[in-house]
Structures are given as structure tokens and as C-alpha cells.
Design an enzyme around this catalytic site. Structure first.
Site, PDB file in Angstrom:
ATOM      1  CE  LYS A   1     -10.354  60.493  10.419  1.00 51.66           C
ATOM      2  NZ  LYS A   1     -10.508  59.999  11.760  1.00 51.66           N
TER       3      LYS A   1
ATOM      4  N   GLY B   1     -12.714  62.482  17.437  1.00 53.58           N
ATOM      5  CA  GLY B   1     -12.149  61.146  17.468  1.00 53.58           C
ATOM      6  C   GLY B   1     -11.329  60.880  16.238  1.00 53.58           C
ATOM      7  CB  THR B   2      -9.021  61.488  14.426  1.00 54.04           C
ATOM      8  OG1 THR B   2      -8.488  61.064  13.203  1.00 54.04           O
ATOM      9  CG2 THR B   2      -8.057  62.437  15.062  1.00 54.04           C
ATOM     10  CB  THR B   3      -5.518  57.311  15.496  1.00 54.47           C
ATOM     11  OG1 THR B   3      -6.397  56.869  16.495  1.00 54.47           O
ATOM     12  CG2 THR B   3      -4.089  57.075  15.917  1.00 54.47           C
TER      13      THR B   3
END
Lengths: 199, 345
Positions: free
Chosen positions: B124, B91-93
Site C-alpha cells: 500500500k 478497508g485499510t489502515t
């Protein structure tokens, strides 16, 4: 979801590939070039699993260049196709097979134009016309219907346009544009990119 | 770490654990795990000084592995050595795009493990060198490790060849390093956002690759406002552990990427000002974190130009959400007042 097509004429080979680089449901790139230049008159069109395509195609490309450096002349399209197939076959039963589908198109001084169809199970077949991908199901019948061994370049491009029109109409995946190239005794020529109409 | 290698410093316990990496036909000549020679001397002409202890994709026929395993492990279970304590999630953007003012890299800061927010304040986006920044998505541990390996290899290249490796070259190096792990559980999707300072090699797959040009190091970065040759200037390359390597103008990676694309595709143009670009990136990450459960908390933003990277202060998206809410109620209120006035007048 990728599409490759090749049509061989009496003194040329016409090839086209779509331009979409996808990752699951997303189009990551819409101007991806899926053709790799193996030599002055040989093109390798490569689709398949994400990393395998570039890795395998570049491996073949560099090896052919090395051959040219060592021996002073380039491999013929037929030899190049068989070399590619041998490599695919060698890796097929290893722990890391390459899942790639290929079309190799080339022009040889003595043999003339040639289009070679290869798939991920390392089959090889010289064919007058060929296609890869889901789009092949939709377009092979069109190619069967309209292909003639002595078709001119204009007729070949028209036939290609018919195929792309069919994809635009019936294929659920939108492939907006296609790179088109033509190989003849003069070498590789870039033709105008074909778009599927809806911009 | 990098300096150790240049000096040929040999750490013998590590050396004993070396396994031959059988896939790498091109690095086969560069190591021999039973030789006692300095690895530095052996690979005098080679670039591939990748430490062998990283290449442990399980080889079912490799003798050292079998000897090490105790009777608890059956040989067939080589590939699953440790059971994961929690489900892996990606899960990430993260996003990156190129515009007239350079490259913008933005990402959220949530590390999720299944349904748990394992850490709300993760970095990140990591700088690799002064002109290259990497956004990561996928498995957090893998990304951290591979970023470190990449930084090490870039630094080694710089020390050996006295010039910076081009962004395309960096991407290719990373892609080739990740290739042996294709098919395993390594999950790494990095976007390299950077600025190429000097003319490098053409790395287009279509053009026949010439042998590397003698690196004429032109350090006058200031002269290049806009790159005249295709090899200078901003670059954005997506590298994935599947093996994909794509160069482009805009990429978004992660579970929140479709939402981010929705915002970016509508408003991204080449001639955005720096403020507009920054606000677009923030908006895209904000909207993605709003809809995606696995992204959230804060947004990190980096801006890369010919002068290097600069980091924007980390912003909490909770504040952004409340500001957005206020803005909406305000416009609704204004519109209501306008219609009332119109009705009256």
C-alpha cells in the site's frame, strides 16, 4: 459542521472562520485556513463540499489576479462578488455544480466596507452581518440583538466572542479555534486566533 | 511510458479513442482529438499531457459513446457499464507523520473485498521518486492506476523542466487530475509523504501565488539538516478523490484510522528518536489491525529523510500480537509476585 461569520462596521469588516478540516467523524486538520485572499482588500471565506471549496475559491482567486494583470487595477468587492456569483450560477445547472457557501468581505475606496453573503444556489446579498453553517442558527439571533451599524472594532470583536461562546456552549460539534481577520482601508489584518476556551 | 511522450511517439489506436475532456477549460487548447498532429508538438508550452483515454467520465451526450454501444445497452445506463463482481470496500489502515527525523509512512497489507481477504500481502506504500512515497487507501485498482499516472506525470515534469516538482505541486497536480472524476465511483485517498529538496513556490492558498520561480536547482541536500525556508524539508499531504487536499503533520486514512489516531495522538511528539517513531507507527498500525476487521496481516514501514526513502522489512502482525500477549502475561505475573511479596514483607 463548519462555521463562517462576518460583521461589517462603519469602516471595517470583521470575519472569522473555524479551523477544522473534517472527514466523516475525524478531524483531519485543526489549523485549516478557510479564507482566500482575492486581492489586497478582499477576502473570500469558503466552506462546503470537500474538493469544491479549494477548487472554486482558487479559481476565483486566480481569475481576479488575472484581471489585475490585464487591466492594471483590481476589481472592487462588489464586482468580485458578482463575478463569483455568476460563476456559481453558470455551474449550478451543469453536471458539476459547486456545492460551496461563501462570504466575501472587502473594502472599497469609494463605497467603503462590504460584506456579501452567497450560498451554493448562487444567491447574493449584501448584508451588515452574516453567517454560514449550523452555527449560524445559533448565532444569528445574537448578531440581530447586539449589532449596531456604527459599532467600533472592539465592539465587533466582543460580539464575535459572544457568538463563539454560544457555539462552545450549545453546538454539539467541538470547534476549538477560529481564524479572525479584519479588513479596513489599510488592508487585511490578522487578529489573534480565538479559541473556544477548553484547550 | 514517459519517454514515449517526450519523443512524441504516437500510438495511433490510442489516439483514435481520444475523447475531448470537456471540463478542463485550461487544457482545452492542448488537444484536438481529430487532429493528426503529434501531441508532443502541440503542447510545447503546456504541462498537461495527461492521456485523454483516462478521462472517460460518462458523457451522456457524447456521440462516440453512443455509436459504440450495442443494442443491449440502453442510453440511460451509460454510467453503469460493468456490474461489480464483489462489493467494493475501503478497508485499510495507513498513516504518516512528520517528526524531527523526517517522515514515517506506515500501512497494513490486507486487501479486502467485502468480507473476503482478497490478498494478504499487498503493497500500500509505493515510492514515486527518490524522495516521495505515496500511501494509498480506497479502491485498490484505482489507487494503483493513479499512482502510476502520478509517477508518469512527475517524471515528465522532471524531464521537461529539469527539476523535481515540489511535493505541494505534486499534490495539486494529482488533485486537479482527479477532479473530473468527482462524483463517480473513483475512490482514491492518497497521502504523499516526502522531502522537498529545493526551494519551490509558495503554495499557500492565502498568499497570492507568484509565477513559478526560475528553478534554481540547488542539489546540496546535505546542508539542510532542518529546513530554514518553509518550502524545504519534510512534507505530508493528503489528497482524496473527493477533491480534498490537506497539508499537515499527521494523517491516518482508512477504516482503521480512528484506532490509529487513538495511539498516535497520545504519543506523537516532534522530538521522537527514529526508533521511537518507528515503534510508534508499528504500534498504531498494530492496534488498528487488531480492532478493524478490514486491516491486518503485515505492516509496511517507510522512512523518508533528506537522503531519500528507506523501507523497513515487512513485519507480520501475528508475531506482534503474540509478543504483546506474552508481555501482558509477564507484567501481570510480576505484579502478582510483587503484591505477594508486599503482603509477606
Amino acid at each position: 459542521m463548519e462555521y463562517l461569520v462576518g460583521i461589517q462596521g462603519p469602516d471595517f469588516v470583521l470575519v472569522a472562520a473555524d479551523n477544522v478540516a473534517a472527514s466523516s467523524i475525524l478531524q483531519m486538520k485543526h489549523d485549516q485556513d478557510k479564507m482566500f485572499k482575492l486581492s489586497e482588500k478582499i477576502l473570500l471565506l469558503c466552506v462546503g463540499e470537500a474538493g469544491d471549496t479549494a477548487q472554486f475559491a482558487e479559481y476565483i482567486q486566480k481569475n481576479l489576479q488575472l484581471y489585475k494583470m490585464r487591466n492594471g487595477y483590481e476589481l472592487s468587492p462588489s464586482a468580485a462578488a458578482n463575478f463569483t456569483r455568476k460563476n456559481l450560477a453558470d455551474y449550478l445547472r451543469s453536471r458539476t455544480p459547486y456545492h460551496v457557501n461563501l462570504l466575501l468581505a472587502g473594502y472599497d475606496e469609494t463605497d467603503g466596507p462590504g460584506l456579501y453573503y452567497m450560498d451554493y444556489l448562487s444567491s447574493l446579498s449584501k448584508a451588515p452581518f452574516a453567517a454560514h453553517g449550523y452555527g449560524a442558527f445559533l448565532t444569528l439571533s445574537i448578531l440581530d440583538q447586539h449589532y449596531k451599524p456604527d459599532l467600533t472594532r472592539e465592539e465587533a470583536v466582543d460580539l464575535l466572542k459572544k457568538c463563539i461562546e454560544e457555539l462552545r456552549k450549545r453546538f454539539i460539534v467541538n470547534l476549538p479555534s477560529f481564524t479572525v481577520r479584519l479588513i479596513d482601508k489599510e488592508g487585511i489584518h490578522d487578529l489573534e486566533k480565538l479559541s473556544s476556551g477548553a484547550k | 511510458m514517459a519517454l514515449e511522450d517526450i519523443c512524441g511517439f504516437q500510438d495511433t489506436p490510442l489516439h483514435r479513442k481520444c475523447f475531448p475532456a470537456s471540463h478542463f477549460e485550461d487544457t482545452a487548447t492542448s488537444f484536438d482529438c481529430y487532429s493528426a498532429e503529434f501531441r508532443g508538438l502541440k503542447k510545447s508550452g503546456r504541462d498537461s499531457g495527461i492521456p485523454l483515454q483516462f478521462f472517460i467520465p460518462s458523457l451522456p451526450n457524447s456521440a462516440p459513446f453512443n455509436h459504440r454501444s450495442t443494442s443491449h445497452f440502453s442510453p440511460s445506463k451509460h454510467s453503469v457499464t460493468v456490474r461489480r463482481p464483489f462489493p467494493l470496500s475501503h478497508g485499510t489502515t495507513t498513516l504518516g507523520f512528520i517528526f524531527q527525523g523526517g517522515v514515517i509512512a506506515a500501512a497494513d497489507t490486507r486487501a479486502s473485498a467485502g468480507g473476503l481477504v482478497a490478498c494478504p500481502a499487498v503493497h500500500k506504500i509505493t515510492p514515486i521518486h527518490s524522495h516521495l512515497v505515496v500511501t494509498s487507501s480506497g479502491s485498490g485498482a484505482d489507487c494503483m492506476l493513479w499512482e502510476r499516472i502520478l509517477a508518469r506525470e512527475i517524471r515528465l515534469y522532471q524531464l521537461r523542466h529539469r527539476r523535481c516538482l515540489s511535493i505541494c505541486g505534486t499534490a495539486k497536480l494529482l488533485s486537479f487530475m482527479l477532479h473530473p472524476f468527482k462524483g463517480t465511483d473513483v475512490c482514491v485517498a492518497l497521502t504523499l509523504c516526502g522531502w522537498d529538496k529545493e526551494a519551490g513556490n509558495t503554495d499557500s492558498s492565502f498568499i497570492t501565488d507568484n509565477s513559478s520561480s526560475a528553478g534554481f536547482s540547488s542539489q546540496d541536500v546535505s546542508a539542510m539538516a532542518y529546513p530554514s525556508s518553509p518550502n524545504r524539508g519534510p512534507k505530508l499531504i493528503y489528497v482524496c478523490s473527493d477533491g480534498a487536499r490537506l497539508q499537515g503533520d499527521v494523517f491516518s486514512v482508512g477504516s482503521g484510522s480512528p484506532y490509529a489516531y487513538g495511539v498516535l495522538d497520545g504519543r506523537l511528539r516532534w522530538n521522537l528518536s527514529k526508533e521511537e517513531a518507528v515503534s510508534l507507527a508499528r504500534e498504531a498500525v498494530f492496534r488498528a489491525t487488531h480492532r478493524d476487521a478490514y486491516s491486518g496481516n503485515n505492516v509496511d514501514l517507510f522512512h523518508i529523510t533528506a537522503q531519500g526513502w528507506s523501507r523497513r522489512k515487512r513485519e507480520e502482525l501475528k508475531e506482534e500480537y503474540y509478543r504483546d500477549m506474552e508481555r501482558r502475561t509477564k507484567t501481570v505475573g510480576e505484579r502478582k509476585r510483587e503484591t505477594v511479596l508486599y503482603a509477606l514483607g
